[in-house]
Design a protein around this motif. Structure first.
Motif, PDB file in Angstrom:
ATOM      1  N   CYS A  18     122.283 -43.269  51.243  1.00  0.00           N
ATOM      2  CA  CYS A  18     123.013 -43.167  49.975  1.00  0.00           C
ATOM      3  C   CYS A  18     122.548 -41.946  49.192  1.00  0.00           C
ATOM      4  O   CYS A  18     123.348 -41.182  48.672  1.00  0.00           O
ATOM      5  CB  CYS A  18     122.798 -44.432  49.155  1.00  0.00           C
ATOM      6  N   VAL A  28     118.810 -44.080  44.715  1.00  0.00           N
ATOM      7  CA  VAL A  28     119.513 -45.364  44.657  1.00  0.00           C
ATOM      8  C   VAL A  28     118.599 -46.571  44.910  1.00  0.00           C
ATOM      9  O   VAL A  28     118.539 -47.488  44.100  1.00  0.00           O
ATOM     10  CB  VAL A  28     120.703 -45.355  45.636  1.00  0.00           C
ATOM     11  N   PRO A  29     117.888 -46.605  46.046  1.00  0.00           N
ATOM     12  CA  PRO A  29     117.129 -47.828  46.309  1.00  0.00           C
ATOM     13  C   PRO A  29     116.094 -48.132  45.235  1.00  0.00           C
ATOM     14  O   PRO A  29     115.861 -49.301  44.922  1.00  0.00           O
ATOM     15  CB  PRO A  29     116.471 -47.569  47.665  1.00  0.00           C
ATOM     16  N   CYS A  69     126.380 -45.847  53.004  1.00  0.00           N
ATOM     17  CA  CYS A  69     125.339 -46.890  52.942  1.00  0.00           C
ATOM     18  C   CYS A  69     125.101 -47.534  54.306  1.00  0.00           C
ATOM     19  O   CYS A  69     126.018 -47.896  55.028  1.00  0.00           O
ATOM     20  CB  CYS A  69     125.744 -47.953  51.917  1.00  0.00           C
ATOM     21  N   ARG A  70     123.830 -47.657  54.641  1.00  0.00           N
ATOM     22  CA  ARG A  70     123.358 -48.225  55.898  1.00  0.00           C
ATOM     23  C   ARG A  70     123.917 -49.624  56.139  1.00  0.00           C
ATOM     24  O   ARG A  70     124.178 -50.027  57.273  1.00  0.00           O
ATOM     25  CB  ARG A  70     121.830 -48.250  55.808  1.00  0.00           C
ATOM     26  N   ILE A  81     126.654 -50.004  45.133  1.00  0.00           N
ATOM     27  CA  ILE A  81     125.730 -49.089  44.460  1.00  0.00           C
ATOM     28  C   ILE A  81     126.253 -48.679  43.092  1.00  0.00           C
ATOM     29  O   ILE A  81     125.537 -48.694  42.094  1.00  0.00           O
ATOM     30  CB  ILE A  81     125.540 -47.823  45.335  1.00  0.00           C
ATOM     31  N   CYS A 481     120.416 -54.638  49.336  1.00  0.00           N
ATOM     32  CA  CYS A 481     119.942 -53.283  49.664  1.00  0.00           C
ATOM     33  C   CYS A 481     118.820 -53.371  50.704  1.00  0.00           C
ATOM     34  O   CYS A 481     117.965 -54.245  50.647  1.00  0.00           O
ATOM     35  CB  CYS A 481     119.456 -52.586  48.408  1.00  0.00           C
ATOM     36  N   LEU A 482     118.855 -52.441  51.630  1.00  0.00           N
ATOM     37  CA  LEU A 482     117.888 -52.467  52.738  1.00  0.00           C
ATOM     38  C   LEU A 482     116.636 -51.639  52.451  1.00  0.00           C
ATOM     39  O   LEU A 482     115.801 -51.479  53.332  1.00  0.00           O
ATOM     40  CB  LEU A 482     118.554 -51.947  54.013  1.00  0.00           C
ATOM     41  N   CYS A 484     116.122 -48.399  52.105  1.00  0.00           N
ATOM     42  CA  CYS A 484     116.024 -47.335  53.110  1.00  0.00           C
ATOM     43  C   CYS A 484     114.973 -46.287  52.759  1.00  0.00           C
ATOM     44  O   CYS A 484     114.592 -45.485  53.607  1.00  0.00           O
ATOM     45  CB  CYS A 484     117.373 -46.661  53.298  1.00  0.00           C
TER      46      CYS A 484
HETATM   47  S1  SF4 Z   1     121.095 -50.160  51.931  1.00  0.00           S
HETATM   48 FE1  SF4 Z   1     120.362 -49.523  49.906  1.00  0.00          FE
HETATM   49  S2  SF4 Z   1     119.055 -47.731  50.257  1.00  0.00           S
HETATM   50 FE2  SF4 Z   1     120.225 -48.110  52.138  1.00  0.00          FE
HETATM   51  S3  SF4 Z   1     121.996 -46.789  52.004  1.00  0.00           S
HETATM   52 FE3  SF4 Z   1     122.625 -48.781  51.171  1.00  0.00          FE
HETATM   53  S4  SF4 Z   1     122.169 -48.670  48.989  1.00  0.00           S
HETATM   54 FE4  SF4 Z   1     121.105 -46.962  49.949  1.00  0.00          FE
END
Ligand code: SF4
Ligand SMILES: Cc1cc2nc3c(=O)[nH]c(=O)nc-3n(C[C@H](O)[C@H](O)[C@H](O)COP(=O)(O)OP(=O)(O)OC[C@H]3O[C@@H](n4cnc5c(N)ncnc54)[C@H](O)[C@@H]3O)c2cc1C
Ligand SMILES: Cc1ncc(C[n+]2csc(CCOP(=O)(O)OP(=O)(O)O)c2C)c(N)n1
Ligand code: SF4
Ligand code: SF4
Ligand SMILES: [Mg+2]
Lengths: 595, 351
Positions: A18, A28-29, A69-70, A81, A481-482, A484
């Motif tokens: 992101c 973002v995270p 986004c992952r 987001i 959210c992961l 990342c």
């Molecule tokens: S999971 Fe979270 S950190 Fe990963 S790309 Fe999506 S919003 Fe961004």
């Protein structure tokens, strides 16, 4: 393969899909975690640092981060987001004391900005704290640019817009409204140290087909939206045809719906998958009973006795990839009003062409993509004026870069000297199998934004349609959210090749295998990636067998299990913080705090 | 103990087997063993082998005794049956279960302590009975669960974590099994799934008792310098004597054998084990030659791995004992227990 160079901030940055996709590289995270902790003000300020208008963008951003986004690759829909950004803005506390302090002392450098859109406002935001004097010339009587004049109030309430725009004006901008710049030559002669052109792409494209100029009921989309915003237009006929299917068309059709339109059709030349409008804008329009008609090409207006009756369209049949079309027949559609929403153009009638500011064959200024500088030193472009219509977040990013250039220029440093990005890496280990981030994400699906009831929302033009997330929805969405940015960092010499990390990884990211070229290596991964955009993280030869550790960054869910199961702490989970340089703020330190 | 269970998510390109199951469907609960334990890698190899042969998890019975190794059945195939017996008693329990229900596939997981110390006698008799099962010894040279005392497989001179050398001579399960008539004998290394997975598949296809001795380093108590069962020592002294490919029955096998295989063994169920490489003068179907080869290598301090001996000609427990084809659980109670009158009649015969 050559062992991966993780000292380059770009390596880990790219893993944060992101942030990498965001033109301004918003963290973002981290802001999502801050929201999860209820630290809304901190989340807001973190956003503000990179994107300057969190409340506005939390409602209107084009959100390039979301398709990236992952979560999309892992199991379906991206994290919301953008709407989480709105949560931070809605729930934040007092921030006046957190805004940049503007010194009374000035450095004697004066900067002129043309236009008071997001680009120019960002210039002021970045340069005022550095003792600059910033003057903004705006031809309208109010600031905000297209954010005010074109983005309808049902998407972006005036109150929200004002608050963030004023936050910048109140820093001490010398704002001159009702002051069109009619001559660049004049402006140049006023002794400013630098000039920033943030005048946007103000002209709506026209459609020169028969009948175009024979009725008053044919409108140019962006002009029509502007006349609504400034209170000059408050009604429209029942049958409305919108020509074009970009984001402007979406705002036009939904605005029509609120001004009396009953039978509203958005007319598209090509099939749906080639639309310019974002899928969520199409959904919102269709929810309001706007009909989207595909494969219709406008042919002519039908005008009888000086009155608009409707339009003739050619119905098209396209080949497989919608490159070539055939006309099937011609169809008449009745209309009381037609709105043309087929794009915007730049226009610089006020810039004389003999000032050393070069224009290309499309009559666009020649602008350096890194420094935002025109061919005449000291003149900069940013936002829609630089490379044609884009969006707010790009306008902000252009302006951040231009501000760096202006600051360089005023200090006698070449504008091409760009301060490097930096990074911080901090181990998240708290104990055995204990991390300082929440490593278990919520598998629920994306939370659906609730909208104001379909009757109520049309009662007034400015009723914001989206209600924002509830506390429960926010709590679920943040945990989707992961993380990342919590990176897997590998220390090869510690590895005893026990395979524990490989066995535990839920998505088979890891492989120990013999070395090879990337394309060959990719075929020997535990689970070869479908998406080749993400990199392979490859170690130097391992101590016991000289094989290599390869990590495919593609669908790692950052669960930390590899690091938990590693007996030697060869894997560690480290929080990556991208240090972004801004004007007057270098970020060139790189530090690492391992476990 | 990991902080979380594995997220449910799977890799987008994850494949499905004939039953439509993914590798993840053959996993069990999260391992509570020490991070880096060889036993966990063996678990992962078992998961892969079970997935590859498309076994229905509920047709599987996981048997074990006591020890870290004996805990591992909890970590694979959560849909399977399982029995965790008293220390060293897994072989007789497995024998009984086998006799009562021949429809299940039996996988026993044991340790060097469980099998070679307290359970040694039981192991020998299960081998002699040729109980149809896969029997894995996760061999780390110590009693892991009770904090690292030398086990019966510890080599003479091997050092404990505190530095004392073991003075007793080891029991090598491979040599032991060969000497008492085992019909399938293999040795492998937890750090080498490429080797272990085909061996497991061959073992699952074997007619009788399939013994696999897997060197499985104990990271906590036996992975130091001076240990002869560490990751590094094993890698430095391992000799992969044979290399096998497993070809399931449904594939067209004849053509490939002629080209690739030096020698091959057709298993009871029609599948074929192809030996891609074996040392000159070695015949995996010749017990004497195999034994001699292993003894020669052992005296040089070499750890020989691979599928070392197979004999598909020997009858198994069921054939020798003419056990019921129908699982006892499906035989009506009246037939299983015909009542006191029938007992009386039987006893009359012995008067
Ligand atoms: S999971 Fe979270 S950190 Fe990963 S790309 Fe999506 S919003 Fe961004
Ligand atoms: C209908 C519509 C909807 C949109 N929706 C979104 C959205 O949802 N999200 C998003 O991210 N983007 C959206 N955009 C695009 C976005 O508004 C623009 O990309 C962005 O505002 C560009 O910012 P800017 O600062 O470059 O210029 P602008 O916002 O265009 O501001 C330029 C300003 O300069 C002034 N000006 C121009 N010439 C002169 C002059 N000679 N002298 C003095 N002043 C002058 C203008 O009056 C104007 O105020 C939308 C655009 C349209 C048309
Ligand atoms: C009857 C009995 N005696 C002794 C013990 C103590 N004990 C528990 S596990 C174990 C040894 C296990 O060693 P091994 O089978 O090699 O397993 P590992 O933990 O090394 O995998 C012993 C002696 C016991 N549980 N029961
Ligand atoms: S954090 Fe480690 S275990 Fe978790 S998905 Fe990523 S590589 Fe796999
Ligand atoms: S768990 Fe650690 S020591 Fe074991 S293979 Fe992975 S990185 Fe190497
Ligand atoms: Mg043991």
């Amino acid at each position: 393969m050559r062992p991966t160079d993780v000292q380059n901030p770009n390596y880990y940055h790219k893993v944060v899909d992101c942030q990498w996709a965001c033109p301004a590289h918003t963290n973002v995270p981290e802001y999502i975690r801050l929201i999860a902790q209820g630290r809304y003000t901190d989340a807001y300020m973190l956003n503000r640092e990179s994107n300057v208008f969190p409340a506005i963008l939390g409602r209107t951003c084009d959100r390039p981060c979301e398709p990236a986004c992952r979560r999309t690759r892992v199991d379906g829909k991206p994290v919301a987001i953008c709407r989480l950004k709105r949560v931070a803005a809605d729930l934040r506390g007092e921030i006046a004391h957190l805004l940049p302090k503007i010194p009374d002392k000035k450095n004697g450098k004066r900067i002129a900005c043309v236009g008071a859109g997001p680009a120019s406002l960002t210039i002021a935001n970045d340069l005022l704290p550095l003792e600059y004097e910033v003057t903004i010339f705006e031809k309208q009587d109010k600031p905000g640019g297209l954010m005010r004049s074109n983005i309808p109030a049902f998407r972006l309430p005036e109150r929200v817009l004002f608050e963030e725009v004023n936050m910048i004006l109140d820093l001490g901008v010398d704002a001159r409204f009702n002051s069109p710049v009619n001559s660049m030559r004049d402006l140049l002669s006023q002794g400013f140290d630098a000039i920033f052109v943030g005048s946007g792409a103000p002209r709506g494209k026209d459609l020169e087909i028969p009948g175009r100029h024979d009725s008053e009921r044919i409108h140019i989309g962006i002009d029509w939206l502007e006349s609504i915003a400034f209170g000059h237009t408050d009604s429209i006929g029942e049958r409305v045809l919108i020509i074009g299917v970009g984001n402007t068309a979406m705002d036009c059709c939904r605005s029509s719906r609120r001004l009396g339109g009953k039978d509203i059709k958005v007319m598209a030349r090509r099939p749906r998958k080639y639309f310019k409008a974002s899928p969520w804008e199409l959904e919102d329009a269709e929810e309001e009973s706007v009909e989207i008609v595909i494969n219709y090409a406008p042919k002519n207006f039908v005008i009888e006795n000086g009155q608009l009756k409707g339009m003739d369209f050619e119905r098209l049949e396209w080949d497989a990839d919608a490159k070539r079309s055939q006309t099937i027949d011609t169809v008449f559609l009745p209309a009381d009003d037609v709105i043309l929403a087929i794009g915007q153009e730049n226009a610089f009638p006020w810039i004389e062409r003999d000032l050393g500011i070069e224009f290309d064959k499309w009559d666009m200024p020649v602008v350096n993509e890194v420094t935002m500088e025109a061919t005449r030193p000291g003149v900069f472009f940013g936002g829609d004026s630089a490379f044609g219509p884009k969006n707010i977040i790009w306008a902000v990013e252009h302006a951040h870069q231009a501000a760096i250039s202006i600051h360089n220029l005023c200090q006698g440093i070449p504008t091409s000297d760009r301060p490097p990005y930096g990074m911080n890496l901090v181990s998240q280990k708290m104990g055995i199998s204990e991390w300082s981030y929440h490593n278990d994400y919520n598998p629920v699906s994306r939370q659906k934004m609730q909208h104001v009831d379909l009757v109520e929302r049309f009662e007034q033009l400015n009723i914001e349609v989206e209600l924002g997330f509830t506390a429960e929805q926010t709590a679920r969405e943040v945990e989707r959210c992961l993380n990342c940015d919590i990176q897997t960092a590998f220390t090869g010499p510690r590895c005893i090749e026990c395979d524990a990390c490989i066995d535990v990884c839920p998505v088979q990211c890891l492989t120990i295998t013999r070395d090879g070229e990337e394309m060959d290596l990719r075929t020997r991964l535990s689970a070869p990636a479908l998406n080749l955009e993400q990199a392979l993280y490859v170690s130097a030869p391992l101590p016991q067998t000289a094989r290599i550790m390869a990590k495919d960054e593609d669908v790692c869910v950052h669960c930390g299990l590899c690091a938990e199961r590693c007996p030697t702490a060869a894997w560690d989970m480290q929080k990556f913080d991208l240090l972004i340089p801004y004007a007057g703020k270098t970020a060139c330190m790189t530090s690492c705090i391992p476990a | 103990m990991p902080s979380i269970v594995k997220p449910v998510v799977t890799h987008p390109s994850l494949q499905r087997n004939q039953l439509g199951l993914t590798l993840r469907d053959y996993e069990g609960s999260m391992s509570t063993l020490c991070a880096g334990c060889g036993h966990d890698s063996i678990t992962a190899a078992i998961v892969r082998a079970l997935w590859e042969v498309s076994i229905e998890p509920h047709m599987l019975a996981k048997m074990s005794g006591i020890g870290c190794s004996s805990k591992t059945p909890a970590y694979f195939a959560h849909g399977a049956h399982g029995f965790n017996s008293a220390h060293g008693r897994m072989p007789p329990i497995a024998t009984g279960a086998n006799a009562a229900n021949r429809e299940l596939t039996y996988i026993g997981v044991s340790g060097d302590g469980d099998s070679l110390s307290i359970g040694l006698g039981h192991l020998c008799h299960a081998i002699r009975r040729n109980v149809k099962m896969v029997y894995i010894i996760e061999n780390n040279g110590v009693y892991g669960l009770t904090k690292g005392q030398f086990s019966a497989s510890a080599d003479t001179g091997s050092k404990s974590k505190r530095g004392e050398a073991n003075e007793m001579s080891p029991i090598d399960p491979v040599m032991l099994a060969l000497s008492i008539g085992a019909t399938f004998v293999a040795r492998s290394f937890s750090g080498d799934k490429d080797q272990l997975v085909p061996i497991l598949r061959a073992a699952l296809a074997h007619r009788g008792f399939a013994l696999i001795d897997v060197i499985s380093p104990c990271v906590t108590f036996n992975d130091h310098t001076g240990s002869t069962k560490s990751y590094l020592y094993t890698r430095q002294h391992e000799l992969k004597a044979t290399e096998v490919d497993f070809v399931p029955p449904e594939k067209e096998i004849l053509a490939t054998i002629a080209q690739n295989g030096i020698t091959s063994v057709t298993m009871h169920d029609g599948s074929v084990v192809q030996f891609k490489s074996v040392p000159a003068d070695y015949d995996p179907a010749d017990r004497q030659k195999a034994t001699a080869y292993l003894m020669a290598q052992q005296s040089k301090g070499v750890i020989v791995t691979g599928l070392l001996f197979v004999d598909e000609s020997v009858s198994d427990l069921h054939e020798m004992n003419r056990t019921s084809h129908v699982p006892l659980s499906r035989i009506p109670y009246e037939n299983l227990c015909p009542g006191s009158a029938a007992l009386q009649e039987l006893q009359e015969d012995f008067r």
